[in-house]
Design a protein around this motif. Sequence first.
Motif, PDB file in Angstrom:
ATOM      1  N   SER A   1       3.177   0.727  -8.364  1.00 13.02           N
ATOM      2  CA  SER A   1       2.547  -0.462  -7.798  1.00 13.02           C
ATOM      3  C   SER A   1       3.528  -1.278  -6.973  1.00 13.02           C
ATOM      4  O   SER A   1       3.126  -2.190  -6.248  1.00 13.02           O
TER       5      SER A   1
ATOM      6  N   LYS B   1      -3.259  -1.955 -10.090  1.00 13.59           N
ATOM      7  CA  LYS B   1      -2.542  -1.558  -8.879  1.00 13.59           C
ATOM      8  C   LYS B   1      -1.759  -0.254  -9.050  1.00 13.59           C
ATOM      9  O   LYS B   1      -1.115   0.199  -8.106  1.00 13.59           O
TER      10      LYS B   1
ATOM     11  N   ALA C   1      -0.883   3.412  -8.965  1.00 17.61           N
ATOM     12  CA  ALA C   1      -1.312   4.694  -8.406  1.00 17.61           C
ATOM     13  C   ALA C   1      -1.169   5.806  -9.441  1.00 17.61           C
ATOM     14  O   ALA C   1      -1.973   6.739  -9.486  1.00 17.61           O
TER      15      ALA C   1
ATOM     16  N   LYS D   1      -3.713   3.016  -3.085  1.00 10.00           N
ATOM     17  CA  LYS D   1      -2.797   2.070  -3.724  1.00 10.00           C
ATOM     18  C   LYS D   1      -1.347   2.334  -3.330  1.00 10.00           C
ATOM     19  O   LYS D   1      -0.551   1.397  -3.195  1.00 10.00           O
ATOM     20  N   ASN D   2      -1.020   3.627  -3.162  1.00  9.40           N
ATOM     21  CA  ASN D   2       0.347   3.998  -2.774  1.00  9.40           C
ATOM     22  C   ASN D   2       0.268   5.269  -1.938  1.00  9.40           C
ATOM     23  O   ASN D   2       0.237   6.375  -2.483  1.00  9.40           O
TER      24      ASN D   2
END
Length: 451
Positions: free
Chosen positions: A55, A169, A171, A200-201
Amino acid sequence: MTALRSLGFVALVALAGCAKKEGTPGAQSPDATTSGDSAAPGAAVQVGISDAPTSGEVTTERPQMNASAAEAYAAGLAAFKVGDLRGAKTQFQRATQADSKAFQAYYSLGVVEERLNEISNAVSSYRQATVIVSDYEPAIAAYAILLAKSGKPEQGVDYLNGRMSAMPKSAAVSAAMAEVKSIQGDSGAAQRLAQEALKKNPDYSPAMVTLARDHYRARRLDLALYTLKAILDGDGTENPPRDKNNADARLLRGLILKEQGNRPAAIDEFEKSIALRPDLVESRVHLAAYYLESGNATGAAPLLENAVRYDNDHVLAHLNLGDAYRLLGKTAEARRELEWVQKKDPQLAQVHYNLGLLYLFSDNVPGMTPTQATDSAIAELEQYKKMRPRQAGSNDDTDELITRAKAKKGILDAAAAESAAAAKPAAPAAPATAPKDAGGMTATPPAAPKK
């Protein structure tokens, strides 16, 4: 469908912040890791994964290992790197004893325990790492995925649902849920969750590997290869590879290429994956099967010896190692490996074929006479026929081998009979009689002269 092992979140975390008969008789490909022990130029050998939060933010305190624990942990990583799992386990346990908050050591201990098939211990170790650091993603993912692989996917889903609520958050947590859903067979959910992880990533390559692996499980091989190309090769300067040194991605591409019959490309992928991650057992077993197929037992043996160090319960690694030893003339070692397989999996027909070859073609089987070895060869090959009868159109040479073994037995029996006859004592000679004179009377020998 090929089952995958040693994939996903099973590599050790770094402290400083990873059958079907074919070819040569007996060579087997696993139902799913040059020697492959030196890294490719420019690529570092991995024995760990980053434990940085996906995150991008740390929300929970991460205690630093004390010096004594750090020393034991480093020793554990070194032991794992050479396949000494028992030694690694001992060192990681020492690290946790030296520092009860050594969350990384608990996670790595779980990795080793999982490799040793100590599932309940591994679950406990992963869980303890998350007790110390509640948002420690490697342990969260490993715990849930192990539950799924152990036949408890619903427990893994329930656990990850709680983690996703607490870590929206992350990933890694979304990617782990995608993997669990893929294991359950819910490809739609797996694809959606992996894409959410990448939102998210975008740089989180394990999520892309999960996408490819789910395509592979669902037999969408072209889509799997397309995803793997993005990870490993990219598409021009505007779309560089996401993670060209991702060993799991190279293993997966090797499996697909092998299935498609692209031998040279598959070999290249297996070799590269081993160079990057020496602990990838499946890459070793597949590459060794190719080597055995071409008669290169010298190259296959070290690959398989290391494979069983990292997974001593891998039946096909032991099976192929036995065949490699047979081809190298290491009869006692070959027999040890094959008899281990026979005890481990009594329903595996192939082990009887391999034992038949061993007894038939070995010059000397310790503890057996040549006749006993030949009798055993016939018995093993006959057992193989019973367990795996010839199929129409197959290229099975079992009957030919049995005929050859029986001919050898006939020669041995004839030689034994000839030796026995030669050793039989000759009949005693008739006693000598005195000569007779012309009249038929016994001639009287002349008297000895007197002195």
